[in-house]
Design a protein around this motif. Sequence first.
Motif, PDB file in Angstrom:
ATOM      1  N   THR A   1     -18.742  10.158   0.059  1.00  0.00           N
ATOM      2  CA  THR A   1     -20.197  10.076   0.152  1.00  0.00           C
ATOM      3  C   THR A   1     -20.681   8.983   1.096  1.00  0.00           C
ATOM      4  N   GLY A   2     -19.754   8.125   1.539  1.00  0.00           N
ATOM      5  CA  GLY A   2     -20.138   7.006   2.379  1.00  0.00           C
ATOM      6  C   GLY A   2     -20.440   5.738   1.601  1.00  0.00           C
ATOM      7  N   THR A   3     -20.300   5.803   0.278  1.00  0.00           N
ATOM      8  CA  THR A   3     -20.522   4.645  -0.586  1.00  0.00           C
ATOM      9  C   THR A   3     -19.187   4.198  -1.162  1.00  0.00           C
ATOM     10  N   MET A   4     -18.898   2.916  -1.054  1.00  0.00           N
ATOM     11  CA  MET A   4     -17.649   2.388  -1.608  1.00  0.00           C
ATOM     12  C   MET A   4     -17.794   2.248  -3.123  1.00  0.00           C
ATOM     13  N   ASP A   5     -16.843   2.827  -3.854  1.00  0.00           N
ATOM     14  CA  ASP A   5     -16.921   2.876  -5.308  1.00  0.00           C
ATOM     15  C   ASP A   5     -15.932   1.955  -6.015  1.00  0.00           C
ATOM     16  N   HIS A   6     -14.921   1.495  -5.323  1.00  0.00           N
ATOM     17  CA  HIS A   6     -13.884   0.677  -5.948  1.00  0.00           C
ATOM     18  C   HIS A   6     -13.192  -0.129  -4.854  1.00  0.00           C
ATOM     19  N   ALA A   7     -12.643  -1.283  -5.241  1.00  0.00           N
ATOM     20  CA  ALA A   7     -11.950  -2.141  -4.272  1.00  0.00           C
ATOM     21  C   ALA A   7     -10.662  -2.676  -4.874  1.00  0.00           C
ATOM     22  N   ALA A   8      -9.692  -2.969  -4.012  1.00  0.00           N
ATOM     23  CA  ALA A   8      -8.414  -3.536  -4.442  1.00  0.00           C
ATOM     24  C   ALA A   8      -7.817  -4.304  -3.269  1.00  0.00           C
ATOM     25  N   ILE A   9      -6.716  -4.982  -3.544  1.00  0.00           N
ATOM     26  CA  ILE A   9      -6.010  -5.734  -2.508  1.00  0.00           C
ATOM     27  C   ILE A   9      -4.574  -5.232  -2.427  1.00  0.00           C
ATOM     28  N   ILE A  10      -4.051  -5.112  -1.214  1.00  0.00           N
ATOM     29  CA  ILE A  10      -2.667  -4.666  -1.018  1.00  0.00           C
ATOM     30  C   ILE A  10      -1.727  -5.795  -1.415  1.00  0.00           C
ATOM     31  N   VAL A  11      -0.784  -5.487  -2.314  1.00  0.00           N
ATOM     32  CA  VAL A  11       0.187  -6.493  -2.751  1.00  0.00           C
ATOM     33  C   VAL A  11       1.607  -6.178  -2.286  1.00  0.00           C
ATOM     34  N   GLU A  12       1.841  -4.940  -1.841  1.00  0.00           N
ATOM     35  CA  GLU A  12       3.171  -4.563  -1.343  1.00  0.00           C
ATOM     36  C   GLU A  12       3.041  -3.300  -0.505  1.00  0.00           C
ATOM     37  N   ILE A  13       3.876  -3.205   0.509  1.00  0.00           N
ATOM     38  CA  ILE A  13       3.955  -2.004   1.339  1.00  0.00           C
ATOM     39  C   ILE A  13       5.412  -1.582   1.376  1.00  0.00           C
ATOM     40  N   THR A  14       5.684  -0.335   1.003  1.00  0.00           N
ATOM     41  CA  THR A  14       7.039   0.188   1.067  1.00  0.00           C
ATOM     42  C   THR A  14       7.094   1.238   2.164  1.00  0.00           C
ATOM     43  N   ASP A  15       8.235   1.870   2.344  1.00  0.00           N
ATOM     44  CA  ASP A  15       8.336   2.907   3.369  1.00  0.00           C
ATOM     45  C   ASP A  15       7.638   4.198   2.965  1.00  0.00           C
ATOM     46  N   ARG A  16       7.167   4.297   1.710  1.00  0.00           N
ATOM     47  CA  ARG A  16       6.494   5.511   1.240  1.00  0.00           C
ATOM     48  C   ARG A  16       5.170   5.267   0.527  1.00  0.00           C
ATOM     49  N   ASP A  17       4.791   4.001   0.335  1.00  0.00           N
ATOM     50  CA  ASP A  17       3.635   3.759  -0.522  1.00  0.00           C
ATOM     51  C   ASP A  17       2.958   2.431  -0.192  1.00  0.00           C
ATOM     52  N   ILE A  18       1.718   2.322  -0.637  1.00  0.00           N
ATOM     53  CA  ILE A  18       0.973   1.079  -0.617  1.00  0.00           C
ATOM     54  C   ILE A  18       0.704   0.730  -2.081  1.00  0.00           C
ATOM     55  N   ILE A  19       1.117  -0.451  -2.484  1.00  0.00           N
ATOM     56  CA  ILE A  19       0.921  -0.913  -3.852  1.00  0.00           C
ATOM     57  C   ILE A  19      -0.252  -1.888  -3.846  1.00  0.00           C
ATOM     58  N   TYR A  20      -1.123  -1.762  -4.839  1.00  0.00           N
ATOM     59  CA  TYR A  20      -2.334  -2.579  -4.859  1.00  0.00           C
ATOM     60  C   TYR A  20      -2.585  -3.175  -6.239  1.00  0.00           C
ATOM     61  N   ALA A  21      -3.408  -4.202  -6.261  1.00  0.00           N
ATOM     62  CA  ALA A  21      -3.896  -4.805  -7.497  1.00  0.00           C
ATOM     63  C   ALA A  21      -5.411  -4.703  -7.492  1.00  0.00           C
ATOM     64  N   ALA A  22      -5.966  -4.401  -8.664  1.00  0.00           N
ATOM     65  CA  ALA A  22      -7.415  -4.287  -8.813  1.00  0.00           C
ATOM     66  C   ALA A  22      -7.834  -4.964 -10.111  1.00  0.00           C
ATOM     67  N   HIS A  23      -9.111  -4.984 -10.358  1.00  0.00           N
ATOM     68  CA  HIS A  23      -9.621  -5.667 -11.547  1.00  0.00           C
ATOM     69  C   HIS A  23      -9.339  -4.905 -12.833  1.00  0.00           C
ATOM     70  N   ASP A  24      -9.021  -3.630 -12.747  1.00  0.00           N
ATOM     71  CA  ASP A  24      -8.678  -2.850 -13.935  1.00  0.00           C
ATOM     72  C   ASP A  24      -7.276  -3.234 -14.405  1.00  0.00           C
ATOM     73  N   SER A  25      -7.090  -3.445 -15.684  1.00  0.00           N
ATOM     74  CA  SER A  25      -5.787  -3.895 -16.186  1.00  0.00           C
ATOM     75  C   SER A  25      -4.688  -2.874 -15.932  1.00  0.00           C
ATOM     76  N   ASP A  26      -5.028  -1.594 -15.866  1.00  0.00           N
ATOM     77  CA  ASP A  26      -4.004  -0.575 -15.609  1.00  0.00           C
ATOM     78  C   ASP A  26      -3.729  -0.391 -14.120  1.00  0.00           C
ATOM     79  N   LYS A  27      -4.359  -1.183 -13.290  1.00  0.00           N
ATOM     80  CA  LYS A  27      -4.174  -1.036 -11.843  1.00  0.00           C
ATOM     81  C   LYS A  27      -3.445  -2.214 -11.221  1.00  0.00           C
TER      82      LYS A  27
END
Length: 83
Positions: A31-57
Amino acid sequence: MEIFGKETLQRRILEGGFQVGDLLFWDYGNTGTMDHAAIIVEITDRDIIYAAHDSDKNNGSVRDFYNGDDYAVIYIVRVPDNA
């Protein structure tokens, strides 16, 4: 830099241009509106791992996110090295 799904994710990882500490922003429904934010904590050869304010994230996976929510666009925002 945008990610639209698993295929784009893999292409972005191969291209590089981002690093641990950069920011991720979710736009649910493209929609052009940012709904959630996180920070990259690891980059692998297949994935980007992130941390967010949600405890399950703590150590969330962008690849796993796209197992069910292909409607979201994720934007990667570089944080300058000297910031």
